[in-house]
Design a protein around this motif. Structure first.
Motif, PDB file in Angstrom:
ATOM      1  N   UNK A 111      19.337   3.942  18.777  1.00  0.00           N
ATOM      2  CA  UNK A 111      19.569   2.572  18.335  1.00  0.00           C
ATOM      3  C   UNK A 111      19.677   1.611  19.516  1.00  0.00           C
ATOM      4  N   UNK A 112      19.306   0.369  19.230  1.00  0.00           N
ATOM      5  CA  UNK A 112      19.432  -0.681  20.232  1.00  0.00           C
ATOM      6  C   UNK A 112      20.901  -1.019  20.448  1.00  0.00           C
ATOM      7  N   UNK A 113      21.290  -1.160  21.697  1.00  0.00           N
ATOM      8  CA  UNK A 113      22.655  -1.566  22.031  1.00  0.00           C
ATOM      9  C   UNK A 113      22.592  -2.826  22.903  1.00  0.00           C
ATOM     10  N   UNK A 114      23.757  -3.404  23.142  1.00  0.00           N
ATOM     11  CA  UNK A 114      23.838  -4.654  23.904  1.00  0.00           C
ATOM     12  C   UNK A 114      23.312  -4.453  25.331  1.00  0.00           C
ATOM     13  N   UNK A 126      19.363   1.360  24.979  1.00  0.00           N
ATOM     14  CA  UNK A 126      19.505   2.292  23.856  1.00  0.00           C
ATOM     15  C   UNK A 126      20.811   3.069  23.973  1.00  0.00           C
ATOM     16  N   UNK A 127      21.204   3.686  22.859  1.00  0.00           N
ATOM     17  CA  UNK A 127      22.395   4.537  22.904  1.00  0.00           C
ATOM     18  C   UNK A 127      22.085   5.925  23.452  1.00  0.00           C
ATOM     19  N   UNK A 128      20.788   6.243  23.636  1.00  0.00           N
ATOM     20  CA  UNK A 128      20.397   7.515  24.241  1.00  0.00           C
ATOM     21  C   UNK A 128      18.970   7.395  24.757  1.00  0.00           C
ATOM     22  N   UNK A 129      18.737   7.946  25.945  1.00  0.00           N
ATOM     23  CA  UNK A 129      17.372   8.005  26.487  1.00  0.00           C
ATOM     24  C   UNK A 129      16.954   9.455  26.709  1.00  0.00           C
ATOM     25  N   UNK A 130      17.686  10.375  26.097  1.00  0.00           N
ATOM     26  CA  UNK A 130      17.380  11.798  26.259  1.00  0.00           C
ATOM     27  C   UNK A 130      15.980  12.097  25.736  1.00  0.00           C
ATOM     28  N   UNK A 131      15.229  12.878  26.499  1.00  0.00           N
ATOM     29  CA  UNK A 131      13.896  13.369  26.150  1.00  0.00           C
ATOM     30  C   UNK A 131      12.860  12.248  26.021  1.00  0.00           C
ATOM     31  N   UNK A 132      13.134  11.083  26.579  1.00  0.00           N
ATOM     32  CA  UNK A 132      12.123  10.030  26.651  1.00  0.00           C
ATOM     33  C   UNK A 132      11.367  10.162  27.966  1.00  0.00           C
TER      34      UNK A 132
END
Length: 466
Positions: A111-114, A126-132
């Protein structure tokens, strides 16, 4: 879309190449699993069929019991619309009961975060960039204002991604973002259960002088132990009725007509009930035929029937009778006219038009026994921790505190031979082997160990007293 200069002989051409299609819109295995026999733990390699009503999903079956549900993930499961989807399928094979499977297919949403990105911005948080990874396509919500963009590189911040070309549409904090990738859901091992067989035979006494056999009437044939897997039999382990480990000890009984709803060990329990016809006797009938799985039927007289009432269908035929709980009753005047009945659970069997329908009342609740093995739709045998309060021929209620309880007739695994010495034990399945003891007055008991042959409807055994 990317532009490149292409040499065409002596000419230079500026060509706009289409972007490669999303990986998750290609053909993938959505779900994978393997089907084995519950008793033998061997793959089912016969006429294994996997079916589903899901649009765009194609079942595939391998030769080793493996199967897959294939499709194009993002086209079947829109990635921004939900965090997961439910996919249902039915697995069948010759000689086995069908198994309905419900699989939750997760969507790896982040999800998009501030700070919230503005149109034209090339950086999102984002709330996570894992595996991007760089070059990967992102689907960015919301659904009504979705767009897709490729990752130029990760960063500049720890949880940030820089996009190739930036955003064109506005997006709010919390909007979903899904990376273009797919991993099949592996449900592991799915066990199929053999259809029931009936152990039928004759009790005889051998006369050693004349070398002739004569029938023995009134002999008691009882199951005194059983093994649930062939591996336990081969390992010489104690049976489940006599195992010294109380946590593994269990007892079996046959149900009529059969289970309609899945119940699990833990919350699942079984209790004896007294179900008595209401007085005076009436003659209500099914107006039209019903089929297995229906949750409603039409009755000739709806008077005195209200939600939560119990109705018994086909009471004259013990092998076909079933008891259902009413949820709604509808109809037009007069009050004793025909009405439409809805039931809490589906019907187990089919019933012809004109079948009797008898209201019954419930009383005399006995202490419950706990399930020792899960049950699912179609099961005819119940495994519990204690049969003390579940007498032979009793009506029982199966419940789990979540799904509406269902009513079944219970038969213990025992029989008495008739005047000709003939007997038939109640239908059996889900056991690999049985220990059977036959007793008769003044005769030495006979002990048999039987491995049921589930490929036939009736497994014939003869008991001969010396």
């Amino acid at each position: 879309m990317s532009r490149q200069i292409v040499l065409d002989g002596s000419l230079q051409r500026l060509v706009n190449f289409d972007d490669p299609p999303p990986v998750a819109e290609g053909l993938w295995a959505l779900v994978v699993g393997r089907v084995v026999d519950e008793e033998t733990d061997r793959p089912i390699t016969g006429n294994l069929i996997v079916s589903t009503a899901a649009v765009g999903v194609t079942p595939r079956v391998g030769g080793d019991g493996g199967f897959a549900l294939a499709g194009r993930p993002w086209l079947i499961f829109p990635p921004l619309a939900a965090a997961s989807y439910l996919l249902t399928a039915t697995v069948t094979a010759d000689g086995y009961l069908p198994a309905d499977v419900a699989i939750t297919v997760p969507i790896a949403q982040r999800h998009l975060t501030a700070p919230a990105p503005a149109p034209g911005s090339a950086v999102i948080t984002l709330d996570s960039v894992a595996q991007l990874s760089a070059g990967q396509l992102l689907a960015i919500g919301p659904v009504a204002g979705a767009e897709r963009a490729r990752i130029r590189h990760l960063g500049p911040g720890a949880m940030q991604v820089t996009l190739d070309g930036g955003l064109f549409l506005p997006h709010a904090l919390g909007d979903p973002v899904v990376a273009d990738a797919w991993t099949p859901v592996d449900i592991g091992i799915l066990t199929l259960r053999r259809d029931v067989t009936v152990l039928r035979g004759r009790t005889m006494r051998r006369d050693p002088i004349t070398n002739t056999d004569s029938p023995v009437a009134g002999a008691l044939i009882s199951v005194t132990d059983f093994w649930t897997s062939l591996a336990d039999v081969r390992a010489g382990l104690p049976g489940r009725m006599t195992t010294p480990n109380p946590a593994l000890r269990m007892f079996a009984a046959t149900l009529t007509p059969g289970v309609t709803t899945r119940r699990s060990v833990g919350p699942g329990q079984v209790a004896s009930r007294t179900l008595a016809p209401t007085a005076p006797p009436d003659d209500r009938r099914l107006v039209s035929a019903t089929v297995r799985g229906q949750t409603s039927f039409r009755i000739s007289d709806r008077s005195s029937i209200a939600p939560a009432a119990l109705l018994r269908l086909n009471p004259e035929r013990s092998e076909a009778t079933e008891t259902v709980t009413v949820t709604t009753v509808t109809g037009y005047a007069p009050a004793d006219g025909p009405g439409d009945i809805s039931t809490a659970l589906p019907l187990y069997g089919s019933h012809a038009a004109g079948t009797r329908v008898v209201p019954v009342t419930e009383s005399a609740v006995q202490p419950a026994a706990a399930l020792r093995r899960d049950v699912r739709a179609g099961d005819r045998v119940l495994f519990v921790d204690d049969l003390t309060n579940l007498p032979d021929g009793a009506d029982v209620a199966i419940s789990d505190g979540v799904t509406p309880q269902e009513y079944q007739g219970l038969r213990r695994l025992e029989a008495t031979s008739d005047a000709g010495g003939y007997f038939a034990l109640p239908p059996i399945h889900r056991v690999a082997a049985l220990s059977i003891v036959t007793t008769a007055p003044l005769l030495t008991p006979v002990l048999l160990t039987v491995r049921p042959d589930y490929t036939v409807r009736e497994h014939l055994i003869d008991v001969v007293f010396a």
